[in-house]
Scaffold this motif. Structure first.
Motif, PDB file in Angstrom:
ATOM      1  N   GLU A  67       0.821  -1.208   0.000  1.00 51.99           N
ATOM      2  CA  GLU A  67       0.000   0.000   0.000  1.00 51.99           C
ATOM      3  C   GLU A  67       0.861   1.267   0.000  1.00 51.99           C
ATOM      4  O   GLU A  67       0.491   2.281  -0.599  1.00 51.99           O
ATOM      5  CB  GLU A  67      -0.926   0.001   1.218  1.00 51.99           C
ATOM      6  N   GLU A  68       1.995   1.197   0.682  1.00 49.72           N
ATOM      7  CA  GLU A  68       2.871   2.362   0.802  1.00 49.72           C
ATOM      8  C   GLU A  68       3.840   2.490  -0.369  1.00 49.72           C
ATOM      9  O   GLU A  68       4.632   3.444  -0.426  1.00 49.72           O
ATOM     10  CB  GLU A  68       3.652   2.264   2.118  1.00 49.72           C
ATOM     11  N   GLY A  69       3.805   1.529  -1.300  1.00 51.48           N
ATOM     12  CA  GLY A  69       4.650   1.599  -2.485  1.00 51.48           C
ATOM     13  C   GLY A  69       6.070   1.112  -2.285  1.00 51.48           C
ATOM     14  O   GLY A  69       6.916   1.248  -3.183  1.00 51.48           O
ATOM     15  N   ARG A  70       6.358   0.529  -1.133  1.00 52.75           N
ATOM     16  CA  ARG A  70       7.710   0.028  -0.873  1.00 52.75           C
ATOM     17  C   ARG A  70       7.908  -1.360  -1.473  1.00 52.75           C
ATOM     18  O   ARG A  70       9.034  -1.767  -1.754  1.00 52.75           O
ATOM     19  CB  ARG A  70       7.992   0.011   0.632  1.00 52.75           C
ATOM     20  N   LEU A  71       6.830  -2.098  -1.658  1.00 50.58           N
ATOM     21  CA  LEU A  71       6.874  -3.413  -2.304  1.00 50.58           C
ATOM     22  C   LEU A  71       6.237  -3.263  -3.689  1.00 50.58           C
ATOM     23  O   LEU A  71       5.025  -3.068  -3.814  1.00 50.58           O
ATOM     24  CB  LEU A  71       6.125  -4.449  -1.467  1.00 50.58           C
ATOM     25  N   LYS A  72       7.069  -3.327  -4.721  1.00 48.28           N
ATOM     26  CA  LYS A  72       6.605  -3.124  -6.092  1.00 48.28           C
ATOM     27  C   LYS A  72       5.919  -4.391  -6.618  1.00 48.28           C
ATOM     28  O   LYS A  72       6.222  -5.509  -6.167  1.00 48.28           O
ATOM     29  CB  LYS A  72       7.784  -2.763  -6.997  1.00 48.28           C
ATOM     30  N   PRO A  73       5.015  -4.245  -7.584  1.00 52.40           N
ATOM     31  CA  PRO A  73       4.332  -5.416  -8.152  1.00 52.40           C
ATOM     32  C   PRO A  73       5.326  -6.458  -8.670  1.00 52.40           C
ATOM     33  O   PRO A  73       6.217  -6.140  -9.463  1.00 52.40           O
ATOM     34  CB  PRO A  73       3.509  -4.812  -9.296  1.00 52.40           C
ATOM     35  N   GLY A  74       5.175  -7.683  -8.208  1.00 53.51           N
ATOM     36  CA  GLY A  74       6.015  -8.790  -8.666  1.00 53.51           C
ATOM     37  C   GLY A  74       7.441  -8.775  -8.167  1.00 53.51           C
ATOM     38  O   GLY A  74       8.232  -9.662  -8.521  1.00 53.51           O
ATOM     39  N   ALA A  75       7.810  -7.803  -7.318  1.00 59.82           N
ATOM     40  CA  ALA A  75       9.194  -7.693  -6.849  1.00 59.82           C
ATOM     41  C   ALA A  75       9.545  -8.841  -5.906  1.00 59.82           C
ATOM     42  O   ALA A  75       8.686  -9.362  -5.189  1.00 59.82           O
ATOM     43  CB  ALA A  75       9.407  -6.362  -6.130  1.00 59.82           C
ATOM     44  N   PRO A  76      10.821  -9.243  -5.886  1.00 57.94           N
ATOM     45  CA  PRO A  76      11.234 -10.304  -4.963  1.00 57.94           C
ATOM     46  C   PRO A  76      11.221  -9.824  -3.513  1.00 57.94           C
ATOM     47  O   PRO A  76      11.390  -8.637  -3.227  1.00 57.94           O
ATOM     48  CB  PRO A  76      12.655 -10.645  -5.424  1.00 57.94           C
ATOM     49  N   ILE A  77      11.011 -10.777  -2.623  1.00 59.91           N
ATOM     50  CA  ILE A  77      10.961 -10.524  -1.176  1.00 59.91           C
ATOM     51  C   ILE A  77      12.021 -11.368  -0.498  1.00 59.91           C
ATOM     52  O   ILE A  77      12.240 -12.526  -0.876  1.00 59.91           O
ATOM     53  CB  ILE A  77       9.570 -10.891  -0.611  1.00 59.91           C
ATOM     54  N   ILE A  78      12.671 -10.794   0.522  1.00 55.72           N
ATOM     55  CA  ILE A  78      13.629 -11.563   1.315  1.00 55.72           C
ATOM     56  C   ILE A  78      13.405 -11.299   2.791  1.00 55.72           C
ATOM     57  O   ILE A  78      13.003 -10.196   3.179  1.00 55.72           O
ATOM     58  CB  ILE A  78      15.096 -11.242   0.925  1.00 55.72           C
ATOM     59  N   GLU A  79      13.644 -12.312   3.604  1.00 59.89           N
ATOM     60  CA  GLU A  79      13.553 -12.150   5.053  1.00 59.89           C
ATOM     61  C   GLU A  79      14.467 -13.147   5.765  1.00 59.89           C
ATOM     62  O   GLU A  79      14.752 -14.234   5.247  1.00 59.89           O
ATOM     63  CB  GLU A  79      12.113 -12.353   5.529  1.00 59.89           C
ATOM     64  N   VAL A  80      14.923 -12.723   6.935  1.00 59.87           N
ATOM     65  CA  VAL A  80      15.665 -13.591   7.854  1.00 59.87           C
ATOM     66  C   VAL A  80      14.641 -14.157   8.827  1.00 59.87           C
ATOM     67  O   VAL A  80      13.808 -13.417   9.352  1.00 59.87           O
ATOM     68  CB  VAL A  80      16.736 -12.788   8.622  1.00 59.87           C
ATOM     69  N   THR A  81      14.696 -15.447   9.091  1.00 62.95           N
ATOM     70  CA  THR A  81      13.643 -16.063   9.891  1.00 62.95           C
ATOM     71  C   THR A  81      14.181 -17.194  10.753  1.00 62.95           C
ATOM     72  O   THR A  81      15.215 -17.794  10.460  1.00 62.95           O
ATOM     73  CB  THR A  81      12.525 -16.602   8.961  1.00 62.95           C
ATOM     74  N   SER A  82      13.445 -17.470  11.833  1.00 64.06           N
ATOM     75  CA  SER A  82      13.703 -18.687  12.603  1.00 64.06           C
ATOM     76  C   SER A  82      12.749 -19.782  12.143  1.00 64.06           C
ATOM     77  O   SER A  82      12.809 -20.906  12.621  1.00 64.06           O
ATOM     78  CB  SER A  82      13.519 -18.432  14.103  1.00 64.06           C
ATOM     79  N   GLY A  83      11.834 -19.413  11.225  1.00 64.20           N
ATOM     80  CA  GLY A  83      10.956 -20.418  10.640  1.00 64.20           C
ATOM     81  C   GLY A  83       9.519 -19.977  10.475  1.00 64.20           C
ATOM     82  O   GLY A  83       8.982 -19.956   9.375  1.00 64.20           O
ATOM     83  N   ASN A  84       8.866 -19.621  11.569  1.00 62.05           N
ATOM     84  CA  ASN A  84       7.441 -19.310  11.481  1.00 62.05           C
ATOM     85  C   ASN A  84       7.153 -18.073  10.646  1.00 62.05           C
ATOM     86  O   ASN A  84       6.243 -18.070   9.819  1.00 62.05           O
ATOM     87  CB  ASN A  84       6.853 -19.148  12.888  1.00 62.05           C
ATOM     88  N   GLN A  85       7.935 -17.002  10.863  1.00 61.84           N
ATOM     89  CA  GLN A  85       7.715 -15.811  10.055  1.00 61.84           C
ATOM     90  C   GLN A  85       7.995 -16.108   8.587  1.00 61.84           C
ATOM     91  O   GLN A  85       7.280 -15.629   7.695  1.00 61.84           O
ATOM     92  CB  GLN A  85       8.610 -14.672  10.535  1.00 61.84           C
ATOM     93  N   GLY A  86       9.009 -16.915   8.333  1.00 61.60           N
ATOM     94  CA  GLY A  86       9.325 -17.293   6.968  1.00 61.60           C
ATOM     95  C   GLY A  86       8.212 -18.058   6.297  1.00 61.60           C
ATOM     96  O   GLY A  86       7.897 -17.835   5.119  1.00 61.60           O
ATOM     97  N   CYS A  87       7.583 -18.970   7.041  1.00 57.61           N
ATOM     98  CA  CYS A  87       6.451 -19.732   6.490  1.00 57.61           C
ATOM     99  C   CYS A  87       5.306 -18.788   6.149  1.00 57.61           C
ATOM    100  O   CYS A  87       4.666 -18.915   5.097  1.00 57.61           O
ATOM    101  CB  CYS A  87       5.988 -20.788   7.492  1.00 57.61           C
ATOM    102  N   GLY A  88       5.042 -17.822   7.048  1.00 57.08           N
ATOM    103  CA  GLY A  88       3.980 -16.854   6.791  1.00 57.08           C
ATOM    104  C   GLY A  88       4.275 -16.013   5.565  1.00 57.08           C
ATOM    105  O   GLY A  88       3.415 -15.810   4.702  1.00 57.08           O
ATOM    106  N   ILE A  89       5.495 -15.497   5.471  1.00 60.29           N
ATOM    107  CA  ILE A  89       5.864 -14.664   4.328  1.00 60.29           C
ATOM    108  C   ILE A  89       5.827 -15.475   3.034  1.00 60.29           C
ATOM    109  O   ILE A  89       5.421 -14.965   1.981  1.00 60.29           O
ATOM    110  CB  ILE A  89       7.250 -14.038   4.561  1.00 60.29           C
ATOM    111  N   ALA A  90       6.209 -16.742   3.115  1.00 57.64           N
ATOM    112  CA  ALA A  90       6.224 -17.587   1.917  1.00 57.64           C
ATOM    113  C   ALA A  90       4.824 -17.748   1.332  1.00 57.64           C
ATOM    114  O   ALA A  90       4.626 -17.589   0.110  1.00 57.64           O
ATOM    115  CB  ALA A  90       6.823 -18.953   2.249  1.00 57.64           C
ATOM    116  N   PHE A  91       3.832 -18.042   2.156  1.00 59.94           N
ATOM    117  CA  PHE A  91       2.500 -18.267   1.574  1.00 59.94           C
ATOM    118  C   PHE A  91       1.809 -16.948   1.212  1.00 59.94           C
ATOM    119  O   PHE A  91       1.096 -16.857   0.214  1.00 59.94           O
ATOM    120  CB  PHE A  91       1.622 -19.151   2.473  1.00 59.94           C
ATOM    121  N   VAL A  92       2.026 -15.896   2.013  1.00 60.85           N
ATOM    122  CA  VAL A  92       1.440 -14.597   1.677  1.00 60.85           C
ATOM    123  C   VAL A  92       2.065 -14.071   0.384  1.00 60.85           C
ATOM    124  O   VAL A  92       1.367 -13.574  -0.503  1.00 60.85           O
ATOM    125  CB  VAL A  92       1.629 -13.589   2.829  1.00 60.85           C
ATOM    126  N   GLY A  93       3.397 -14.197   0.267  1.00 62.80           N
ATOM    127  CA  GLY A  93       4.070 -13.780  -0.956  1.00 62.80           C
ATOM    128  C   GLY A  93       3.576 -14.538  -2.174  1.00 62.80           C
ATOM    129  O   GLY A  93       3.402 -13.968  -3.258  1.00 62.80           O
TER     130      GLY A  93
END
Length: 326
Positions: A67-93
């Motif tokens: 919404e704020e324009g920081r994540l562009k359409p189709g742009a790649p996403i990266i995150e550091v995770t212990s696991g759970n946040q990564g799983c959430g970001i993976a399916f939402v992404g």
């Protein structure tokens, strides 16, 4: 072909995507583990789509970035995770149409990596620095962060979620988890007890609850020997509470919403993890066991009225862990 011209249909309840399944989890009374006096009420966060409370923050952080324009359409996403946040970001992404890369210490459970890959994400498991499987330290997280930074530096337009410093992490719980708890208890809540990793769920939920009633006691749960919120020296960085107690006060933490910090030992976390299974029929992770152990200790402490209601979180499913303790 059937003639449906005059056919009457009832109301429908069809979700548009898996994102609509995030949140609104039930509040469950753990009356078998704690028959009273008082009551332990647990928010069933393991019922979120990827099996943990982190689904809420994953959606919040990506939604507002878009919404704020920081994540562009189709742009790649990266995150550091212990696991759970990564799983959430993976399916939402995946649903939002973004390729996702996660870096995670090899000491975190492989089940989480398998889930991320199942959502179409790439998961780079980074060799441990000082921990061991099932025990991840701050140095191990720093190694995973360094691995992510190399990818960020070499990938144009990549969006770094940065959960440990992202205010939309707390926002997820201030806007949803806290209001849900208050509504589900009818406003009758004496204490809120929770472990913290990024501090998002504790801070966001506590902020909302404190606005409704400043007398609600908000209690941080830390692994014994890694009690930095309580201002103690770290003597046991290798504990079982994956995703919690990294030996550093999180950037998102706010002392203004905390009334007390309690500690839980590995043995107590394992004991209540097992009791959740054998008494309540719930197969959950170690921080869920720690949360319930702390809720019991608080009710036994005499610091609350005898009929107090204590709310805590059942953070994630036990299916995300290697069974180190049979």
């Amino acid at each position: 072909m059937a003639n449906t011209e005059h056919q009457q249909y009832g109301p429908t309840d069809i979700k548009g995507s898996v994102l609509d399944l995030i949140g609104n989890t039930p509040l469950l009374a753990l009356d078998r583990i704690w028959p009273g006096p008082g009551r332990i009420l647990a928010k069933c966060e393991f019922l979120n789509p990827a099996g943990s409370i982190k689904d809420r923050s994953a959606y919040s952080m990506l939604k507002y970035a878009k919404e704020e324009g920081r994540l562009k359409p189709g742009a790649p996403i990266i995150e550091v995770t212990s696991g759970n946040q990564g799983c959430g970001i993976a399916f939402v992404g995946a649903v939002m149409g973004h390729p996702v890369t996660l870096t995670m210490s090899a000491g975190n459970s492989p089940q989480r990596a398998e889930m991320m890959v199942g959502f179409g994400a790439r998961c780079d498991r980074v060799p441990q620095v000082e921990g061991k499987p099932g025990n991840v330290t701050l140095a191990d997280v720093d190694a995973a962060t360094a691995a992510a930074q190399k990818i960020i530096d070499s990938t144009p337009d990549i969006f770094y979620v940065n959960q440990f410093n992202n205010p939309n992490n707390c926002r997820a719980h201030e806007e949803a988890t806290g209001p849900e708890i208050y509504r589900q208890t009818g406003g009758r809540i004496d204490a809120y007890v929770a472990t913290l990793g990024t501090a998002g769920s504790f801070v966001g939920t506590s902020r909302y609850l404190k606005r409704q009633n400043p007398a609600i006691k908000c209690v941080v749960v830390e692994p014994a020997g890694a009690e930095v919120i309580a201002g103690k020296e770290v003597t046991k960085p290798l504990h079982l509470l994956q995703g919690s107690g990294y030996g550093k006060v999180p950037e998102l933490f706010d002392y203004e919403v905390m009334d007390e910090a309690m500690n839980v030992t590995d043995e107590e976390a394992v004991e209540y993890k097992k009791l959740l299974g054998s008494k309540e029929g719930l197969y959950l992770g170690y921080t869920s066991g720690a949360n319930v152990a702390a809720a019991v200790k608080l009710l036994k402490s005499g610091k609350l009225p005898p009929d107090a209601w204590v709310v805590t979180l059942l953070n994630d499913t036990g299916l995300k862990y290697s069974e180190l303790h049979k």
